[in-house]
Each structure stands twice: as structure tokens, then as C-alpha cells.
Design an enzyme around this catalytic site. Structure first.
Site, PDB file in Angstrom:
ATOM      1  N   HIS A 166      96.361  65.121   0.942  1.00 31.65           N
ATOM      2  CA  HIS A 166      96.402  65.364   2.278  1.00 31.65           C
ATOM      3  C   HIS A 166      96.195  66.700   2.793  1.00 31.65           C
ATOM      4  CE1 HIS A 166      98.635  65.037   6.219  1.00 31.65           C
ATOM      5  NE2 HIS A 166      98.796  66.349   6.156  1.00 31.65           N
ATOM      6  N   GLU A 167      96.462  67.589   2.053  1.00 26.82           N
ATOM      7  CA  GLU A 167      96.299  69.322   2.590  1.00 26.82           C
ATOM      8  C   GLU A 167      94.729  69.409   2.394  1.00 26.82           C
ATOM      9  OE1 GLU A 167      98.258  70.706   4.247  1.00 26.82           O
ATOM     10  OE2 GLU A 167     100.135  69.566   3.630  1.00 26.82           O
TER      11      GLU A 167
ATOM     12  N   HIS B 210      92.866  68.255   5.287  1.00 27.21           N
ATOM     13  CA  HIS B 210      92.885  69.081   6.542  1.00 27.21           C
ATOM     14  C   HIS B 210      91.872  70.306   6.261  1.00 27.21           C
ATOM     15  CE1 HIS B 210      96.097  67.922   9.008  1.00 27.21           C
ATOM     16  NE2 HIS B 210      97.064  67.867   7.908  1.00 27.21           N
TER      17      HIS B 210
ATOM     18  N   GLU C  64      97.114  64.537  11.782  1.00 27.60           N
ATOM     19  CA  GLU C  64      97.875  63.979  10.537  1.00 27.60           C
ATOM     20  C   GLU C  64      97.674  62.626  10.081  1.00 27.60           C
ATOM     21  OE1 GLU C  64      99.811  65.872   8.910  1.00 27.60           O
ATOM     22  OE2 GLU C  64      99.739  67.749  10.268  1.00 27.60           O
TER      23      GLU C  64
END
Length: 318
Positions: free
Chosen positions: A130-131, A134, A202
Site C-alpha cells: 500500500h505504501e 502511494h 487511499e
């Protein structure tokens, strides 16, 4: 689009500084504020990631002192086609993580010791994916600069109070009332800057993160555990630096519960449901599972962050 958003945030910050400078010192104060704002914007672009990492006293780790965790990030970055980011660990019992950096070539991911203690390797892979999403989406530039600027905006009210609160200040065109208005507006503006970062990023990072790690349920399970941990375990550094809350995978502040206009994150249950739907749909992901993540592989320990000279409690990877 992120570059345009960042430019708008920088312009807003500059205008707000000039407005407060005008309240305090008229046109002269406005020009001084412009110079200060320009310097802050330049500094924030190049150094805001270091400031955020320093605020959480994060320590860089490598494959020597955290081989399993480092290998997970390395293989995920390879799956995503990204340069290897710097990997940090910060000492906090609350499970959480964030990414920072102005571009993929100058990026970093950070996880708490609580995250490694509470989550399985597969769940950690979901979080780190997930990071990395980003970073790949270039959200980190906007997120990091926003954290720095929002913190600065929240200080403007105090700045106006101490330097413009004199009722007899002839340079203040709006007088004491103007200063009081600035004290009220500045913290509100700080919140609005954070709200300017769309919460849809998100969902996008969740989806791309599931593709990077190869299994949406890894991230879904991790989100549930992190949300429960964040609700019961305080993050003292985050409470002291609330402007950074939107950078985390789950809001680290106490009292954040509702998926509404004033929330920095979407509702966790909604995010989990979206990931579960992704898994149930049988949608083919673009990459396979991370080779470094295997339930039979165990890390020797949670790395020591170096804070206080004490070894953190051993987690489930031990």
C-alpha cells in the site's frame, strides 16, 4: 495531477502567510511574510520528508539488522517496478506505517515496531505494498509537503497573537479584531489543507497495493488489525504532530471514527469491503505473490530502533 495539487497547496500557504503578515504589519509585513513563505516552501519541498521522519525519530534499517522486513520491501518494490526506497522503523506500540518522499527516486517507507509485532509477514507485505502504491502514484510529495505546511499554518495563530496582538499597533490595518480572526482562521485553514488531499487516494493505493503484493486479503486483514490497534494504543508522537495524520495507512490519532467530510481517511470497514470484493471477483492481479513472504519463514526478532537503548518486545515473527 499531483504536481498541480502541490502547486496549489504551496500557493495557498504563501497567500495565507501574506494575509497574516498584512494583518500584523500592513504592506511591509505582507512583503516580509511573502519572503518567509517562499523560503519555507523551498525548504519544505527538499526537506519535509526528513522532518517527518525526524518527528517520529525513525531509524533507517537494512538487510543486516532487519533481513526479513527489508526483503519484503525489496521484493515488493521489484514487483511494482520501483527503485528500492529507504526503509525506516520507528518505536511505537501502535501498529501503523507511512511513506514519504518527493518522488520514487527519493522515497522512504516507515513502519512502527508495533506493526511488526502485531502482523504476520503476509499482512506486513500488504501494508508495505500500500505504501509503495502511494510512492508509485506520487502521492507522497503532496502528503509530505501538506504535513509540513499544515503544521506551519497551525502556528500562524500564535504568531499573530504574539506579534500582532497589541491593540495600539498602528501597522495593523484591522487592529486587534483582525488578529483574533487570524487566530481562529489559521487552525481552520490547517484542517482544510489536510482535507484538500482527496481521501480517494487511499482506495487507489489499496487497490494498487493488492496488485503489488498479489493478494487483496493480506491488506484487508492488516487494515482490520491496525484499526483495532490504533483505536486502543495511542501514538504519542502523532498526537504531538497531528498535521502528519493523513500520511499513515490508518489515522493514528484518537477519536477518529467516522467516514465524513472532516475525516482524513475513509472508513476502514469500507476499505476492507472493497478489498474483499476485489478478492471475491477473482480479478487477475498484475503481479504474483511476493516471494519473500512465506508463512514458514520467520524473522529472528523485531529490530532495535535504538531509542532508549532497550530491545522492543519480540513479535510473532520471532
Amino acid at each position: 495531477m499531483n504536481l498541480v495539487r502541490t502547486a496549489m497547496l504551496l500557493a495557498f500557504m504563501t497567500a495565507l502567510f501574506m494575509f497574516v503578515g498584512f494583518l500584523i504589519g500592513g504592506r511591509g509585513g505582507m512583503m516580509i511574510a511573502f519572503l518567509i513563505a517562499a523560503g519555507m516552501n523551498f525548504f519544505s519541498y527538499w526537506n519535509s520528508d526528513r522532518m517527518v521522519l525526524a518527528a517520529y525519530r525513525a531509524h533507517e534499517i537494512d538487510e543486516r539488522n532487519a533481513p526479513e522486513f527489508f526483503a519484503i520491501v525489496r521484493d515488493l518494490a521489484r514487483n511494482a517496478g520501483l527503485p528500492m526506497p529507504k526503509v525506516y522503523l520507528y518505536d511505537s506500540p501502535q501498529p501503523n506505517a507511512f511513506a514519504t518522499g518527493r518522488n520514487p527516486e527519493n522515497a522512504a517507507v516507515a513502519a512502527s515496531t508495533g506493526l511488526l509485532q502485531a502482523l504476520s509477514p503476509e499482512e506486513v507485505a500488504g501494508v508495505m505494498a500500500h505504501e509503495l502504491a502511494h510512492i508509485q502514484n506520487r502521492d507522497t510529495l503532496t502528503m509530505t509537503i501538506t504535513a509540513t505546511l499544515a503544521g506551519a499554518i497551525s502556528m500562524l495563530g500564535n504568531f499573530a497573537f504574539f506579534f500582532g496582538g497589541n491593540r495600539d499597533n498602528n501597522n495593523n490595518p484591522l487592529g486587534f479584531v483582525g488578529v483574533l480572526v487570524a487566530m481562529i482562521v489559521a487552525p481552520l485553514a490547517a484542517m482544510l489543507v489536510q482535507m484538500a488531499i482527496s481521501r480517494t487516494r487511499e482506495y487507489s493505493a489499496d487497490r494498487r497495493g493488492a496488485e503489488i503484493c498479489g493478494n487483496p486479503l493480506w491488506l484487508a486483514s492488516a487494515l482490520g488489525k491496525i484499526a483495532r490497534g490504533a483505536a486502543h494504543v495511542p501514538n504519542e508522537d502523532a498526537e504531538r504532530n497531528p498535521a502528519t495524520a493523513h500520511m499513515f495507512i490508518i489515522n493514528p490519532l484518537s477519536g477518529e471514527r467516522m467516514d465524513n467530510l472532516f475525516s482524513t481517511h475513509p472508513d476502514t470497514e469500507n476499505r476492507i469491503a472493497a478489498l474483499q470484493e476485489m478478492a471475491q471477483s477473482g480479478m487477475n492481479v498484475s503481479t504474483g505473490p511476493v516471494r519473500a513472504v512465506n508463512p514458514t519463514r520467520k524473522s529472528r526478532s523485531v529490530p532495535n530502533t535504538g531509542r532508549g537503548g532497550s530491545q522492543p518486545p519480540r513479535g510473532p515473527w520471532s
